[in-house]
Design a protein around this motif. Structure first.
Motif, PDB file in Angstrom:
ATOM      1  N   ASN A  18      21.985  30.094  31.751  1.00 33.20           N
ATOM      2  CA  ASN A  18      22.973  29.031  31.855  1.00 33.20           C
ATOM      3  C   ASN A  18      24.259  29.374  31.116  1.00 33.20           C
ATOM      4  O   ASN A  18      25.358  29.070  31.569  1.00 33.20           O
ATOM      5  CB  ASN A  18      22.393  27.711  31.339  1.00 33.20           C
ATOM      6  N   GLU A  19      24.077  30.044  29.979  1.00 35.39           N
ATOM      7  CA  GLU A  19      25.237  30.448  29.201  1.00 35.39           C
ATOM      8  C   GLU A  19      26.076  31.461  29.985  1.00 35.39           C
ATOM      9  O   GLU A  19      27.296  31.360  30.042  1.00 35.39           O
ATOM     10  CB  GLU A  19      24.723  31.091  27.911  1.00 35.39           C
ATOM     11  N   ALA A  20      25.368  32.411  30.617  1.00 40.47           N
ATOM     12  CA  ALA A  20      26.061  33.431  31.398  1.00 40.47           C
ATOM     13  C   ALA A  20      26.752  32.797  32.609  1.00 40.47           C
ATOM     14  O   ALA A  20      27.850  33.211  33.002  1.00 40.47           O
ATOM     15  CB  ALA A  20      25.087  34.517  31.856  1.00 40.47           C
ATOM     16  N   LEU A  21      26.120  31.787  33.187  1.00 40.32           N
ATOM     17  CA  LEU A  21      26.719  31.106  34.345  1.00 40.32           C
ATOM     18  C   LEU A  21      28.043  30.465  33.944  1.00 40.32           C
ATOM     19  O   LEU A  21      29.049  30.591  34.649  1.00 40.32           O
ATOM     20  CB  LEU A  21      25.740  30.056  34.877  1.00 40.32           C
ATOM     21  N   GLU A  22      28.035  29.803  32.797  1.00 42.05           N
ATOM     22  CA  GLU A  22      29.259  29.166  32.333  1.00 42.05           C
ATOM     23  C   GLU A  22      30.365  30.182  32.098  1.00 42.05           C
ATOM     24  O   GLU A  22      31.494  29.993  32.528  1.00 42.05           O
ATOM     25  CB  GLU A  22      28.983  28.418  31.022  1.00 42.05           C
ATOM     26  N   ARG A  23      29.978  31.282  31.432  1.00 36.15           N
ATOM     27  CA  ARG A  23      30.983  32.307  31.145  1.00 36.15           C
ATOM     28  C   ARG A  23      31.481  32.953  32.427  1.00 36.15           C
ATOM     29  O   ARG A  23      32.646  33.303  32.548  1.00 36.15           O
ATOM     30  CB  ARG A  23      30.423  33.347  30.182  1.00 36.15           C
ATOM     31  N   ALA A  24      30.569  33.117  33.401  1.00 37.23           N
ATOM     32  CA  ALA A  24      30.972  33.730  34.669  1.00 37.23           C
ATOM     33  C   ALA A  24      31.946  32.814  35.403  1.00 37.23           C
ATOM     34  O   ALA A  24      32.933  33.274  35.991  1.00 37.23           O
ATOM     35  CB  ALA A  24      29.751  34.008  35.532  1.00 37.23           C
ATOM     36  N   ARG A  25      31.696  31.511  35.344  1.00 36.16           N
ATOM     37  CA  ARG A  25      32.616  30.553  35.996  1.00 36.16           C
ATOM     38  C   ARG A  25      33.982  30.567  35.328  1.00 36.16           C
ATOM     39  O   ARG A  25      34.999  30.389  35.974  1.00 36.16           O
ATOM     40  CB  ARG A  25      32.025  29.152  35.903  1.00 36.16           C
ATOM     41  N   ALA A  26      33.957  30.797  34.024  1.00 35.34           N
ATOM     42  CA  ALA A  26      35.215  30.827  33.275  1.00 35.34           C
ATOM     43  C   ALA A  26      35.895  32.188  33.380  1.00 35.34           C
ATOM     44  O   ALA A  26      36.931  32.414  32.770  1.00 35.34           O
ATOM     45  CB  ALA A  26      34.956  30.470  31.819  1.00 35.34           C
ATOM     46  N   GLY A  27      35.278  33.096  34.143  1.00 29.88           N
ATOM     47  CA  GLY A  27      35.874  34.416  34.322  1.00 29.88           C
ATOM     48  C   GLY A  27      35.716  35.326  33.118  1.00 29.88           C
ATOM     49  O   GLY A  27      36.432  36.310  32.977  1.00 29.88           O
ATOM     50  N   LYS A  28      34.773  34.979  32.219  1.00 29.53           N
ATOM     51  CA  LYS A  28      34.606  35.808  31.019  1.00 29.53           C
ATOM     52  C   LYS A  28      33.540  36.879  31.184  1.00 29.53           C
ATOM     53  O   LYS A  28      33.398  37.755  30.345  1.00 29.53           O
ATOM     54  CB  LYS A  28      34.260  34.911  29.830  1.00 29.53           C
ATOM     55  N   THR A  29      32.741  36.756  32.217  1.00 27.21           N
ATOM     56  CA  THR A  29      31.772  37.811  32.523  1.00 27.21           C
ATOM     57  C   THR A  29      31.613  37.868  34.034  1.00 27.21           C
ATOM     58  O   THR A  29      32.071  36.982  34.756  1.00 27.21           O
ATOM     59  CB  THR A  29      30.414  37.563  31.827  1.00 27.21           C
ATOM     60  N   SER A  30      30.952  38.925  34.506  1.00 25.05           N
ATOM     61  CA  SER A  30      30.790  39.056  35.957  1.00 25.05           C
ATOM     62  C   SER A  30      29.523  38.334  36.411  1.00 25.05           C
ATOM     63  O   SER A  30      28.631  38.068  35.599  1.00 25.05           O
ATOM     64  CB  SER A  30      30.715  40.533  36.324  1.00 25.05           C
ATOM     65  N   PRO A  31      29.397  38.048  37.705  1.00 25.89           N
ATOM     66  CA  PRO A  31      28.184  37.405  38.209  1.00 25.89           C
ATOM     67  C   PRO A  31      26.945  38.259  37.933  1.00 25.89           C
ATOM     68  O   PRO A  31      25.833  37.732  37.891  1.00 25.89           O
ATOM     69  CB  PRO A  31      28.428  37.300  39.720  1.00 25.89           C
ATOM     70  N   HIS A  53      29.913  46.913  33.689  1.00 23.80           N
ATOM     71  CA  HIS A  53      29.931  46.155  34.949  1.00 23.80           C
ATOM     72  C   HIS A  53      29.899  44.638  34.721  1.00 23.80           C
ATOM     73  O   HIS A  53      30.060  43.875  35.645  1.00 23.80           O
ATOM     74  CB  HIS A  53      28.760  46.576  35.851  1.00 23.80           C
ATOM     75  N   PHE A  54      29.658  44.255  33.470  1.00 23.84           N
ATOM     76  CA  PHE A  54      29.731  42.823  33.140  1.00 23.84           C
ATOM     77  C   PHE A  54      31.185  42.351  33.062  1.00 23.84           C
ATOM     78  O   PHE A  54      31.462  41.172  33.096  1.00 23.84           O
ATOM     79  CB  PHE A  54      29.059  42.529  31.786  1.00 23.84           C
ATOM     80  N   LYS A  55      32.106  43.312  32.925  1.00 28.08           N
ATOM     81  CA  LYS A  55      33.518  42.935  32.866  1.00 28.08           C
ATOM     82  C   LYS A  55      33.967  42.531  34.268  1.00 28.08           C
ATOM     83  O   LYS A  55      33.843  43.316  35.210  1.00 28.08           O
ATOM     84  CB  LYS A  55      34.367  44.118  32.378  1.00 28.08           C
ATOM     85  N   PRO A  56      34.499  41.311  34.408  1.00 22.92           N
ATOM     86  CA  PRO A  56      34.861  40.828  35.743  1.00 22.92           C
ATOM     87  C   PRO A  56      35.792  41.782  36.488  1.00 22.92           C
ATOM     88  O   PRO A  56      35.608  42.014  37.681  1.00 22.92           O
ATOM     89  CB  PRO A  56      35.550  39.494  35.461  1.00 22.92           C
ATOM     90  N   GLU A  57      36.769  42.365  35.767  1.00 20.62           N
ATOM     91  CA  GLU A  57      37.741  43.207  36.472  1.00 20.62           C
ATOM     92  C   GLU A  57      37.089  44.512  36.952  1.00 20.62           C
ATOM     93  O   GLU A  57      37.432  45.039  37.998  1.00 20.62           O
ATOM     94  CB  GLU A  57      38.993  43.463  35.612  1.00 20.62           C
TER      95      GLU A  57
END
Lengths: 332, 133
Positions: free
Chosen positions: B57-70, B99-103
């Motif tokens: 859930n924590e990763a989902l939140e961060r992914a939505r905020a663009g702080k980590t990748s899906p 690969h966790f970096k969104p960019e």
């Protein structure tokens, strides 16, 4: 109507590999129960392995490495298993189908996570779960998973995924069955040598294994309780120890009861009442392991004050009890 | 453990299944007994499940905020952590972390993505996206 089905007798067991080995041997005409498979293969142990991780935590094993029951029984009974691994999953599927068509139930090593018949909360990435496939019905395999009460089914795609999951202790599609089974077991030679060997490994001069390993774990708990991450990490760590003891691989009380049951059987075969009293002592050690689990869990849940010294003391008690057991067994 | 001490504290983690345990009967003989569950074991199993759900859930939140990748979300969603994902995908840990970096993730080619998707048992499209809820 099934496409192919072998006459296989499903028997539930406490642990997967001992269950598969004893059930397959029994099927081949060599009656054997689970405790005997465990004891003959000298698979009881304790090992703290910081270099091997499971879910990010060090592996704590209460039995020898996966595959050791198969190997151990092979050695003590002077028999052979056919073992096949595959690089190509398709080839693995074909080989499995061919064995089933030939009327042979086979053992497989699989990853629990991909087995859909497992309860959701038990599905973790653990690569060394053993089961028997005894038939096929269309695209479903008929499964005798020894830790379950009843036989079950698994679809082809899931089973293949489970067989070929990668990672630590990966199965590479491992499929096995006894090639030749002896007509009977020579208990008088096989049992003492298996017990002696287990006694040697439990008293190995290695700090992280056997009796010494149990004490090492106690020291480790105390050390972690003085570390900076104790608030967060220590409860998770204690929970992990208990999980490894009770759930992963099961057996209950870290396999101590299973081995004690074997000692009772051995006492009969060898007509040595001394083994019965040692079995009793090992049962006491098993009970102590269960008290440790209860205590550690209470501390995790905040129902008892976190007391690393008490946990260490409990582990040292267990180590003392087990040392007494193995010293007696050494002389058999 | 005596046969009457075999815990029968129905565990929801067992999903209705009963385990086999070995216990001593009143004559002192070992015998197999079914157990519906032990509260101690249920607690530690659920603690492990809850911990990975929390990470998910924590990763989902961060992914939505663009702080980590899906990728990080899907890793936890499939009950893996870094070491397991690295081992099953065959990538080094540091590469997975990168690969966790969104960019970085956005520029990954199909071949790398399908390797991840394959070991997680999902499609590449699923790997690229996040669940609505």
């Amino acid at each position: 109507m099934f496409d192919t089905v072998t006459s296989f007798q499903h028997r539930q067991s406490a642990h997967c590999e001992t269950g598969v080995v004893s059930n397959l041997l029994t099927h081949q005409g060599l009656p054997m129960d689970e405790p005997m498979a465990f004891g003959l293969s000298a698979s009881l142990t304790f090992a703290y392995m910081p270099m091997l991780k499971m879910g990010g935590m060090p592996v704590i094993a209460y039995r020898m490495f996966p595959g050791s029951v198969i190997r151990g029984v092979e050695k003590r009974l002077k028999m052979k298993w056919v073992r096949r691994q595959f690089t190509d999953p398709k080839e693995g599927e074909r080989a499995l189908d061919a064995e089933l068509d030939a009327g042979r139930p086979v053992g497989l090593q699989t990853c629990i996570y991909w087995l859909p018949y497992f309860p959701e909360d038990m599905r973790f990435h653990f690569n060394s779960h053993n089961l028997v496939v005894y038939g096929r019905d269309g695209d479903d395999y008929l499964i005798s998973d020894p830790v379950f009460e009843q036989t079950t089914r698994c679809d082809r795609a899931s089973l293949t995924k489970a067989r070929f999951a990668k990672g630590d202790m990966e199965a590479k599609g491992l499929m096995y069955y006894p090639a030749q089974t002896p007509a009977h077991i020579d208990y008088a030679t096989a049992l003492p040598s298996a017990i002696r060997w287990n006694s040697i490994t439990m008293q190995a001069p290695v700090p992280i294994a056997g009796i010494k390993g149990i004490r090492f774990l106690g020291r480790q708990i105390v050390k972690l309780s003085q570390g900076p991450e104790r608030e967060k990490y220590l409860p998770l760590y204690l929970g992990h120890i208990v999980r490894m003891q009770e759930e992963i691989g099961t057996g209950g009380a870290g396999f101590r009861f299973l081995y004690a049951s074997f000692l009772q059987e051995a006492a009969q075969h060898l007509d040595k009442p001394m083994l019965r009293s040692v079995a009793k002592e090992l049962t006491d050690a098993g009970d102590e392991w269960r008290r440790f689990a209860l205590l550690a869990t209470k501390m995790c849940r905040g129902r008892a004050e976190m007391n690393p010294a008490l946990l260490e003391k409990t582990l040292n008690d267990i180590a003392d009890r087990e040392l007494a057991v193995w010293k007696q067994l050494r002389t058999i | 453990m005596k046969t009457e001490e075999v815990p029968q504290e129905t565990a929801k983690t067992y999903g209705g299944v009963k385990k086999l345990l070995y216990a001593v009967d009143d004559k002192g003989e070992y015998t197999g007994v079914n157990s519906a569950g032990w509260e101690v074991e249920t607690y530690v199993t659920m603690a492990a499940v809850d911990e990975i759900v929390r990470l998910r859930n924590e990763a989902l939140e961060r992914a939505r905020a663009g702080k980590t990748s899906p990728l990080e979300f899907h890793m936890f969603d499939r009950r893996m952590e870094l070491a397991t994902l690295a081992a099953t995908s065959g990538f080094w840990t540091w590469r997975v972390k990168r690969h966790f970096k969104p960019e970085v993730f956005a520029k990954l080619d199909e071949k790398i993505l399908s390797r991840y998707a394959e070991c997680m048992g999902i499609t590449v499209d699923q790997l690229r996206s996040l669940p609505d809820v």
